[in-house]
Design a protein around this motif. Sequence first.
Motif, PDB file in Angstrom:
ATOM      1  N   GLY A 407       0.714  -1.191   0.023  1.00 23.62           N
ATOM      2  CA  GLY A 407      -0.018  -0.033   0.027  1.00 23.62           C
ATOM      3  C   GLY A 407       0.918   1.320   0.131  1.00 23.62           C
ATOM      4  O   GLY A 407       0.226   2.161   0.030  1.00 23.62           O
ATOM      5  N   MET A 408       2.191   1.230  -0.129  1.00 28.34           N
ATOM      6  CA  MET A 408       3.105   2.528  -0.122  1.00 28.34           C
ATOM      7  C   MET A 408       3.842   2.515  -1.384  1.00 28.34           C
ATOM      8  O   MET A 408       3.964   1.523  -1.931  1.00 28.34           O
ATOM      9  N   LYS A 409       4.305   3.654  -1.807  1.00 27.68           N
ATOM     10  CA  LYS A 409       5.007   3.954  -2.787  1.00 27.68           C
ATOM     11  C   LYS A 409       6.425   3.031  -2.713  1.00 27.68           C
ATOM     12  O   LYS A 409       6.941   2.937  -1.342  1.00 27.68           O
ATOM     13  N   PRO A 410       7.069   2.858  -3.511  1.00 31.37           N
ATOM     14  CA  PRO A 410       8.521   2.203  -3.594  1.00 31.37           C
ATOM     15  C   PRO A 410       9.505   3.243  -2.740  1.00 31.37           C
ATOM     16  O   PRO A 410       9.276   4.424  -2.915  1.00 31.37           O
ATOM     17  N   PHE A 428      18.222   9.012   7.795  1.00 29.70           N
ATOM     18  CA  PHE A 428      18.244   8.841   6.350  1.00 29.70           C
ATOM     19  C   PHE A 428      16.937   9.482   5.897  1.00 29.70           C
ATOM     20  O   PHE A 428      16.112   9.485   6.306  1.00 29.70           O
ATOM     21  N   PHE A 429      17.317  10.416   4.811  1.00 24.82           N
ATOM     22  CA  PHE A 429      16.156  11.197   4.432  1.00 24.82           C
ATOM     23  C   PHE A 429      15.772  10.334   3.083  1.00 24.82           C
ATOM     24  O   PHE A 429      16.405  10.171   2.017  1.00 24.82           O
ATOM     25  N   VAL A 430      14.214  10.167   3.061  1.00 28.57           N
ATOM     26  CA  VAL A 430      13.557   9.319   2.239  1.00 28.57           C
ATOM     27  C   VAL A 430      12.406   9.766   1.849  1.00 28.57           C
ATOM     28  O   VAL A 430      12.171  11.132   1.930  1.00 28.57           O
ATOM     29  N   ASN A 431      11.764   9.397   0.683  1.00 28.74           N
ATOM     30  CA  ASN A 431      10.582  10.034   0.133  1.00 28.74           C
ATOM     31  C   ASN A 431       9.544   9.979   1.179  1.00 28.74           C
ATOM     32  O   ASN A 431       8.604  10.804   1.200  1.00 28.74           O
ATOM     33  N   ASP A 432       9.274   8.703   1.839  1.00 26.17           N
ATOM     34  CA  ASP A 432       8.312   8.374   2.812  1.00 26.17           C
ATOM     35  C   ASP A 432       8.547   7.392   3.864  1.00 26.17           C
ATOM     36  O   ASP A 432       8.945   6.333   3.754  1.00 26.17           O
ATOM     37  N   PRO A 433       9.051   7.880   5.239  1.00 30.19           N
ATOM     38  CA  PRO A 433       9.392   6.723   6.050  1.00 30.19           C
ATOM     39  C   PRO A 433       8.351   5.636   6.298  1.00 30.19           C
ATOM     40  O   PRO A 433       8.855   4.678   6.699  1.00 30.19           O
TER      41      PRO A 433
END
Length: 474
Positions: A407-410, A428-433
């Motif tokens: 249900g989440m983005k890669p 760590f900077f990511v698109n969505d934790p």
Amino acid sequence: MKPLVAIVGRPNVGKSTFFNRMIGERVAIVEDMPGTTRDRLYGDADWNGREFTLIDTGGLELGTGIPVGQVGLTGQSGDIMDHVMSQAQLAIEEADVIVFMVDARSGITAADDEVADLLRRRATKPVILAANKADNAERRLDVVEFYSLGLGEPTDISSIQGTGTGDLLDRIVEALPPFSEEDEAEDDQTPRIAIVGRPNVGKSSLLNAILGVNRSIVSDIPGTTRDAIDTELEFGDQKIKLVDTAGIRRRGRVGVGVEKYSVLRSTRAIERCDVALMLIDASEGLTAQDTHIAGTIHEMGKGVIVVVNKWDLAQEQHKAEREGEFPKPDEEIDDAERYRKMLIRELKFIPYAPIIFASAKTGYHVKSILETALKISDMRYLRVPTARLNEVVQEAKRRQTPAYVTGMKPLRVYYATQIRVNPPTFVFFVNDPRSVHFSYERFMENRLREAFSFKGTGIRIYFRARSTRDDREK
């Protein structure tokens, strides 16, 4: 250091219900049968910006004339209530504030009178009287009868409904010791080492062995924990602080319940140290209590050495077991290696912890323990250059694609940075934790350890969303 707040009182007054409401999770078992909570439970709470640790104790039964086997523990041994009483009394000794809980529905009982008498005689810290189960206006009016206990004004609450709990928390926070920044930080980076473990695993013996190796004791200094004493000594040209040696020296001070008392003492010592020497008894093997203490060390992100103490006794036992036998060459197993493999398997959540076989009695490997502890302490202050860190992160991304969370983005990892030391902490900077699978977090931790070692110390990794304006591919 978070101050401790102990919730005490006779069985079935609602201590566990209050505890669960305060920490926001159902941790304690809540039933109507008296005596359900037999051991202390711990949980952190926050009120008006002040953090503290709550202790949920078992109920106190102090010889009210009712046989201990007839207090709702049908078929149970009377030793259980002795154990419960000891648990609560030990919590009283350690706590900074005591919440004495009574039942507004049943009124004052003989047991309440005895507990109140115990607190008036022995408590040396603030006691707050809380009348629980005041679920309606009539019961709230009846709370005035608890003035006769001689412990000041009672606060009426309903743990189930939540009414009055805010007023109680206000009183708790007001009674806590003043916050001191000196307790939270020290100017120097003197390694702080704690000796922790179950009772009778040899903590006192190891302390004496260490003091025997290092005869240059600088000072005994008060710690931040009540009655704690930190011993400062020199090892070579390095100063070391042994955390809370008072807790080790007070051997034999407690009776029933000493097993669980060690958890509280160990937790406080772990909280204040940089490196914990977790002792286990080689002749007894690893127990659930050992695993619990190891888990606490891991959760707090501390350095750790697993010290297999009394190894000389274990060797004698193994020799006696094999005496008279003639094992084939392929059946001969190195005892230390076999023991090491068992510990690695059972303590798999701290694979970074070095294992040292030692004997406090003979001094075997005591010097090695201190040398290893100092290396771990140094490792906790390691700062990784951002450029080198991101080289490792990019290489890790090429080696393994992040697991997909339903249900989440890669997941997309942009870059990482180290934000603090002691313990080493990375963001760590990511698109969505929310797209971070626990297996990928573990993978990244392993890659960091592979590249920078961090032998013997916990590290922390956080995943944070990059701001929208930066969330574009370069």
